[in-house]
Design a protein around this motif. Sequence first.
Motif, short mmCIF file in Angstrom:
data_model
loop_
_atom_site.label_atom_id
_atom_site.label_comp_id
_atom_site.label_asym_id
_atom_site.label_seq_id
_atom_site.Cartn_x
_atom_site.Cartn_y
_atom_site.Cartn_z
N MET A 1 87.40 4.29 15.79
CA MET A 1 87.04 4.77 17.13
C MET A 1 87.66 6.13 17.36
SD MET A 1 88.34 3.59 20.82
CE MET A 1 89.85 4.41 20.34
N HIS A 2 86.88 7.07 17.86
CA HIS A 2 87.36 8.40 18.19
C HIS A 2 87.18 8.62 19.69
CE1 HIS A 2 87.56 9.46 13.93
NE2 HIS A 2 86.38 8.86 13.81
N VAL A 3 88.23 9.09 20.32
CA VAL A 3 88.15 9.37 21.75
C VAL A 3 88.58 10.81 21.96
CG1 VAL A 3 88.96 8.72 24.03
CG2 VAL A 3 88.75 6.99 22.26
N ILE A 4 87.74 11.61 22.58
CA ILE A 4 88.05 13.01 22.78
C ILE A 4 88.34 13.24 24.27
CG2 ILE A 4 87.20 15.38 22.58
CD1 ILE A 4 85.31 14.37 20.39
N PHE A 5 89.52 13.80 24.56
CA PHE A 5 89.79 14.19 25.94
C PHE A 5 90.94 15.18 25.97
CE2 PHE A 5 91.85 10.18 25.02
CZ PHE A 5 93.16 10.35 25.42
N PHE A 6 90.89 16.05 26.93
CA PHE A 6 91.81 17.17 27.11
C PHE A 6 92.46 17.61 25.80
CE2 PHE A 6 95.37 14.13 27.41
CZ PHE A 6 94.87 13.09 28.13
N MET A 24 92.36 16.47 22.79
CA MET A 24 92.89 15.49 21.85
C MET A 24 91.77 14.65 21.26
SD MET A 24 96.54 13.94 23.09
CE MET A 24 96.33 13.89 24.85
N LEU A 25 91.90 14.38 19.98
CA LEU A 25 91.02 13.45 19.29
C LEU A 25 91.88 12.27 18.87
CD1 LEU A 25 88.24 12.82 17.94
CD2 LEU A 25 89.16 13.94 15.89
N VAL A 26 91.56 11.09 19.41
CA VAL A 26 92.35 9.89 19.14
C VAL A 26 91.52 8.93 18.30
CG1 VAL A 26 93.61 7.96 20.15
CG2 VAL A 26 93.58 10.17 21.31
N THR A 27 92.05 8.56 17.16
CA THR A 27 91.36 7.63 16.27
C THR A 27 92.16 6.34 16.19
OG1 THR A 27 90.50 9.45 14.94
CG2 THR A 27 90.43 7.25 13.96
N TYR A 69 93.45 0.74 12.84
CA TYR A 69 93.42 -0.71 12.71
C TYR A 69 94.72 -1.26 13.27
CZ TYR A 69 93.06 -5.43 10.81
OH TYR A 69 93.01 -6.80 10.69
N HIS A 70 94.63 -2.38 13.98
CA HIS A 70 95.80 -3.08 14.50
C HIS A 70 96.58 -2.18 15.47
CE1 HIS A 70 98.82 -6.11 14.76
NE2 HIS A 70 99.72 -5.46 14.07
N SER A 71 97.67 -1.55 15.01
CA SER A 71 98.42 -0.64 15.88
C SER A 71 98.33 0.81 15.41
CB SER A 71 99.90 -1.05 15.93
OG SER A 71 100.06 -2.31 16.54
N GLY A 72 97.72 1.04 14.27
CA GLY A 72 97.67 2.39 13.72
C GLY A 72 96.76 3.31 14.50
N CYS A 73 97.21 4.54 14.70
CA CYS A 73 96.37 5.51 15.40
C CYS A 73 96.70 6.91 14.91
CB CYS A 73 96.55 5.42 16.91
SG CYS A 73 98.19 5.84 17.48
N LEU A 74 95.70 7.76 14.96
CA LEU A 74 95.84 9.17 14.59
C LEU A 74 95.43 10.01 15.79
CD1 LEU A 74 96.20 11.40 12.40
CD2 LEU A 74 93.76 11.12 11.91
N ILE A 75 96.29 10.94 16.17
CA ILE A 75 96.01 11.83 17.30
C ILE A 75 95.96 13.26 16.77
CG2 ILE A 75 96.77 12.68 19.54
CD1 ILE A 75 98.33 10.09 19.90
N GLU A 76 94.86 13.92 17.01
CA GLU A 76 94.73 15.32 16.64
C GLU A 76 94.68 16.16 17.90
OE1 GLU A 76 91.69 18.38 14.40
OE2 GLU A 76 91.72 16.26 13.76
N LEU A 77 95.66 17.04 18.05
CA LEU A 77 95.70 17.97 19.16
C LEU A 77 95.23 19.34 18.68
CD1 LEU A 77 98.62 16.09 19.28
CD2 LEU A 77 98.43 16.98 21.59
N GLU A 78 95.37 20.31 19.53
CA GLU A 78 94.88 21.64 19.16
C GLU A 78 95.62 22.20 17.95
OE1 GLU A 78 93.88 25.97 21.24
OE2 GLU A 78 94.88 24.39 22.41
N HIS A 79 96.95 21.93 17.89
CA HIS A 79 97.76 22.55 16.84
C HIS A 79 98.54 21.53 16.00
CE1 HIS A 79 96.86 26.38 18.71
NE2 HIS A 79 97.35 25.96 19.85
N HIS A 80 98.45 20.26 16.29
CA HIS A 80 99.24 19.23 15.60
C HIS A 80 98.39 18.00 15.35
CE1 HIS A 80 102.03 21.61 18.09
NE2 HIS A 80 102.97 21.34 17.22
#
Length: 227
Positions: free
Chosen positions: A1-6, A8-11, A14-25
């Motif tokens: 699942m990808h969620v885009i807002f302000f 940030m891209l949040v993926t 699975y379970h508790s794992g998540c990846l957050i992509e910001l503008e520079h990090h």
Amino acid sequence: MHVIFFCMLVTHLYHSGCLIELEHHSLLFDYYQGDLKLNQEKPLYIFVSHRHFDHYNPQIFKLKHPKITYILSNDLRHKYDGNYVDVHQTYHFDDIKVKTLLSTDEGCAFIVEVENKTIYFAGDLNWWHWEGEPNQDNDYQRSTYQQEINTICQPLDIAFVVVDKRQEESYLLGLQYFLNHVQVRYIFPIHYFGDYTISDQLKKEKLDNPYHAQIIDIHHQDETFEI
């Protein structure tokens, strides 16, 4: 699942794992399994809240990326090169500020300030109440969870909060206390082992939500939508 807002891209992996992509990090929390698609142009910060198998996969130390910073709970016992963190401490990694809370299970929770965003990641910090367990154990869970959540004074942009249906009638204790005591814009439920029926179940609950947090619906892996 990808969620885009302000910005940030949040993926949700699975379970508790998540990846957050910001503008520079890019920030990776408690990777266990899932399809990682990493932006090679942004520095990657990998967080591990504790050593339990469902929150920690040693494959993180074999990822191909030009710039990785590992932020690891001390209970990993310094097996790998990285920055090991203790509870109730504040750290700075480049331009990222990281505060740690005491988990009610093992390791720590994280509050991360980066790019003018504040992110809470629970790990296994939760109000764990199990029927049949000694009262003193359940009392410890209640008091420790409340104590740790009460230390969160600043508003949050995103909070990854444990919602574990194995607790049966007690599965909302941690989430409800969090909603009542922390101002947060978006909440991502975690720690449900791929049982995405939790989203529909949460919609039916009459939660007290004084700060009007939006609880993100996650129905399956790789679901994509914009906010």
